[in-house]
Motif scaffolding. Structure first.
Motif, PDB file in Angstrom:
ATOM      1  N   ALA A 153     -18.053 -55.859  67.347  1.00  0.00           N
ATOM      2  CA  ALA A 153     -19.473 -55.926  67.698  1.00  0.00           C
ATOM      3  C   ALA A 153     -20.274 -56.636  66.617  1.00  0.00           C
ATOM      4  O   ALA A 153     -21.231 -57.362  66.917  1.00  0.00           O
ATOM      5  N   VAL A 154     -19.896 -56.445  65.355  1.00  0.00           N
ATOM      6  CA  VAL A 154     -20.557 -57.164  64.270  1.00  0.00           C
ATOM      7  C   VAL A 154     -20.328 -58.665  64.429  1.00  0.00           C
ATOM      8  O   VAL A 154     -21.259 -59.474  64.342  1.00  0.00           O
ATOM      9  N   GLU A 155     -19.079 -59.034  64.691  1.00  0.00           N
ATOM     10  CA  GLU A 155     -18.762 -60.453  64.887  1.00  0.00           C
ATOM     11  C   GLU A 155     -19.555 -61.038  66.046  1.00  0.00           C
ATOM     12  O   GLU A 155     -20.066 -62.164  65.960  1.00  0.00           O
ATOM     13  N   ALA A 157     -22.461 -60.024  67.253  1.00  0.00           N
ATOM     14  CA  ALA A 157     -23.876 -60.127  66.898  1.00  0.00           C
ATOM     15  C   ALA A 157     -24.135 -61.343  66.022  1.00  0.00           C
ATOM     16  O   ALA A 157     -25.115 -62.079  66.213  1.00  0.00           O
ATOM     17  N   VAL A 158     -23.253 -61.580  65.081  1.00  0.00           N
ATOM     18  CA  VAL A 158     -23.400 -62.725  64.180  1.00  0.00           C
ATOM     19  C   VAL A 158     -23.208 -64.027  64.953  1.00  0.00           C
ATOM     20  O   VAL A 158     -23.968 -64.991  64.780  1.00  0.00           O
ATOM     21  N   ALA A 159     -22.199 -64.068  65.815  1.00  0.00           N
ATOM     22  CA  ALA A 159     -21.950 -65.275  66.606  1.00  0.00           C
ATOM     23  C   ALA A 159     -23.138 -65.591  67.505  1.00  0.00           C
ATOM     24  O   ALA A 159     -23.530 -66.763  67.657  1.00  0.00           O
ATOM     25  N   ASP A 160     -23.725 -64.572  68.104  1.00  0.00           N
ATOM     26  CA  ASP A 160     -24.901 -64.780  68.962  1.00  0.00           C
ATOM     27  C   ASP A 160     -26.060 -65.358  68.157  1.00  0.00           C
ATOM     28  O   ASP A 160     -26.772 -66.256  68.627  1.00  0.00           O
ATOM     29  N   ASN A 165     -29.249 -70.375  67.098  1.00  0.00           N
ATOM     30  CA  ASN A 165     -29.875 -71.327  66.193  1.00  0.00           C
ATOM     31  C   ASN A 165     -29.176 -72.685  66.185  1.00  0.00           C
ATOM     32  O   ASN A 165     -29.524 -73.558  65.385  1.00  0.00           O
ATOM     33  N   GLY A 166     -28.192 -72.853  67.078  1.00  0.00           N
ATOM     34  CA  GLY A 166     -27.556 -74.144  67.264  1.00  0.00           C
ATOM     35  C   GLY A 166     -26.742 -74.646  66.098  1.00  0.00           C
ATOM     36  O   GLY A 166     -26.600 -75.857  65.904  1.00  0.00           O
ATOM     37  N   VAL A 167     -26.167 -73.725  65.330  1.00  0.00           N
ATOM     38  CA  VAL A 167     -25.378 -74.124  64.159  1.00  0.00           C
ATOM     39  C   VAL A 167     -23.892 -74.098  64.511  1.00  0.00           C
ATOM     40  O   VAL A 167     -23.381 -73.057  64.944  1.00  0.00           O
ATOM     41  N   PRO A 168     -23.167 -75.208  64.355  1.00  0.00           N
ATOM     42  CA  PRO A 168     -21.726 -75.201  64.614  1.00  0.00           C
ATOM     43  C   PRO A 168     -21.006 -74.239  63.675  1.00  0.00           C
ATOM     44  O   PRO A 168     -21.259 -74.234  62.463  1.00  0.00           O
ATOM     45  N   VAL A 169     -20.116 -73.444  64.232  1.00  0.00           N
ATOM     46  CA  VAL A 169     -19.446 -72.384  63.472  1.00  0.00           C
ATOM     47  C   VAL A 169     -17.947 -72.664  63.392  1.00  0.00           C
ATOM     48  O   VAL A 169     -17.304 -72.887  64.421  1.00  0.00           O
ATOM     49  N   ASP A 170     -17.405 -72.658  62.187  1.00  0.00           N
ATOM     50  CA  ASP A 170     -15.948 -72.730  62.022  1.00  0.00           C
ATOM     51  C   ASP A 170     -15.333 -71.348  62.196  1.00  0.00           C
ATOM     52  O   ASP A 170     -14.313 -71.189  62.841  1.00  0.00           O
ATOM     53  N   TYR A 171     -15.950 -70.350  61.579  1.00  0.00           N
ATOM     54  CA  TYR A 171     -15.525 -68.974  61.798  1.00  0.00           C
ATOM     55  C   TYR A 171     -16.631 -68.026  61.366  1.00  0.00           C
ATOM     56  O   TYR A 171     -17.460 -68.356  60.519  1.00  0.00           O
ATOM     57  N   ALA A 172     -16.634 -66.861  61.983  1.00  0.00           N
ATOM     58  CA  ALA A 172     -17.535 -65.763  61.620  1.00  0.00           C
ATOM     59  C   ALA A 172     -16.756 -64.498  61.916  1.00  0.00           C
ATOM     60  O   ALA A 172     -16.688 -64.054  63.060  1.00  0.00           O
ATOM     61  N   ASN A 185     -13.189 -47.762  59.629  1.00  0.00           N
ATOM     62  CA  ASN A 185     -14.213 -47.143  58.790  1.00  0.00           C
ATOM     63  C   ASN A 185     -14.048 -47.622  57.364  1.00  0.00           C
ATOM     64  O   ASN A 185     -12.929 -47.838  56.892  1.00  0.00           O
ATOM     65  N   GLY A 186     -15.174 -47.784  56.685  1.00  0.00           N
ATOM     66  CA  GLY A 186     -15.119 -48.116  55.277  1.00  0.00           C
ATOM     67  C   GLY A 186     -15.534 -49.541  54.976  1.00  0.00           C
ATOM     68  O   GLY A 186     -16.055 -50.268  55.823  1.00  0.00           O
ATOM     69  N   GLU A 187     -15.275 -49.950  53.742  1.00  0.00           N
ATOM     70  CA  GLU A 187     -15.750 -51.241  53.250  1.00  0.00           C
ATOM     71  C   GLU A 187     -14.991 -52.388  53.898  1.00  0.00           C
ATOM     72  O   GLU A 187     -13.761 -52.328  54.079  1.00  0.00           O
ATOM     73  N   ALA A 188     -15.715 -53.427  54.237  1.00  0.00           N
ATOM     74  CA  ALA A 188     -15.137 -54.629  54.840  1.00  0.00           C
ATOM     75  C   ALA A 188     -15.906 -55.837  54.329  1.00  0.00           C
ATOM     76  O   ALA A 188     -16.845 -55.715  53.534  1.00  0.00           O
ATOM     77  N   ARG A 189     -15.508 -57.003  54.814  1.00  0.00           N
ATOM     78  CA  ARG A 189     -16.159 -58.246  54.389  1.00  0.00           C
ATOM     79  C   ARG A 189     -16.455 -59.107  55.609  1.00  0.00           C
ATOM     80  O   ARG A 189     -15.576 -59.308  56.457  1.00  0.00           O
ATOM     81  N   LEU A 190     -17.685 -59.575  55.712  1.00  0.00           N
ATOM     82  CA  LEU A 190     -18.085 -60.539  56.735  1.00  0.00           C
ATOM     83  C   LEU A 190     -18.058 -61.925  56.104  1.00  0.00           C
ATOM     84  O   LEU A 190     -18.713 -62.155  55.081  1.00  0.00           O
ATOM     85  N   LEU A 191     -17.296 -62.844  56.715  1.00  0.00           N
ATOM     86  CA  LEU A 191     -17.131 -64.181  56.157  1.00  0.00           C
ATOM     87  C   LEU A 191     -17.560 -65.223  57.180  1.00  0.00           C
ATOM     88  O   LEU A 191     -17.187 -65.146  58.355  1.00  0.00           O
ATOM     89  N   LEU A 192     -18.342 -66.207  56.713  1.00  0.00           N
ATOM     90  CA  LEU A 192     -18.872 -67.256  57.582  1.00  0.00           C
ATOM     91  C   LEU A 192     -18.520 -68.629  57.028  1.00  0.00           C
ATOM     92  O   LEU A 192     -18.483 -68.826  55.810  1.00  0.00           O
ATOM     93  N   ALA A 193     -18.289 -69.558  57.938  1.00  0.00           N
ATOM     94  CA  ALA A 193     -18.216 -70.975  57.588  1.00  0.00           C
ATOM     95  C   ALA A 193     -18.904 -71.737  58.707  1.00  0.00           C
ATOM     96  O   ALA A 193     -18.496 -71.635  59.872  1.00  0.00           O
TER      97      ALA A 193
END
Length: 213
Positions: A153-155, A157-160, A165-172, A185-193
């Protein structure tokens, strides 16, 4: 393709009280040409940035291993902005018993939240404003996680947000702190390109998954 700002880098070092700078030429680092023995980054080196730039992390880890061998430091510092690189360097030093502590340095940001990068110099004024969608997308991801959203769901929301905003995404993507599968549950990392004009921008942030909704 990166801007080279050696004199500005030296000035920054002087202002921080640095005593010594090692700035070897390629001939010093590679006296026999391309090395025959290199560091294989394993599977982690083939995903995310490794998928976009095949062979990149083999070169990164090889030259980092050489620089650590040349300097024999007790501590080495790598920015969290290039989180996959930081993760791979940490794994290399553990797996190969290199005897150096790898410290992650929090990402430095401009006042408007954009992560500092030499690549930002290639952004036009309009592109620089468009690039603010990147730190905004991280905030969207953090807010979704804080509301109890799981990694998928986080992915979404970020992709939406990026798509709107019309930005080409390599990954999110959301991954574990070791860049394995995201935990429930617990700590994770959100990574964007993403790409803004001709510039490829990377960013990431810490998340805590499984928070009460």
């Amino acid at each position: 393709s990166y801007p080279r700002t050696f004199e500005a880098d030296l000035a920054a070092c002087r202002s921080a009280g640095v005593d010594l700078v090692l700035a070897p030429t390629a001939a010093v680092v590679y006296p026999d040409g391309d090395p025959l023995v290199t560091v294989d980054p394993g599977e982690l080196g083939t995903v995310l940035e490794g998928a976009a730039r095949p062979g990149h992390f083999r070169g990164v880890l090889t030259v980092v291993a050489k620089l650590l061998g040349m300097t024999r430091p007790d501590v080495t510092m790598f920015g969290e902005k290039d989180y996959q690189q930081l993760t791979l360097v940490r794994r290399m030093t553990r797996d190969l018993d290199l005897g150096v502590e790898v410290v992650g340095v929090p990402t430095a940001r401009a006042d408007d939240g954009l992560a500092l990068s030499s690549r930002n110099a290639y952004l036009s004024d309009d592109e620089r404003r468009t690039a603010l969608v990147v730190p905004a997308a991280l905030e969207v991801g953090r807010a979704a996680a804080a509301s109890g959203a799981d990694s998928a769901a986080v992915e979404a929301a970020v992709a939406d947000h990026l798509a709107a905003n019309g930005v080409p995404v390599d990954y999110a993507v959301v991954r574990g702190t070791d860049l394995g599968p995201a935990p429930a549950n617990g700590e994770a990392r959100l990574l964007l390109a993403v790409r803004v004009g001709s510039v490829r921008l990377l960013d990431n942030c810490r998340l805590v998954l499984g928070a009460p909704a």
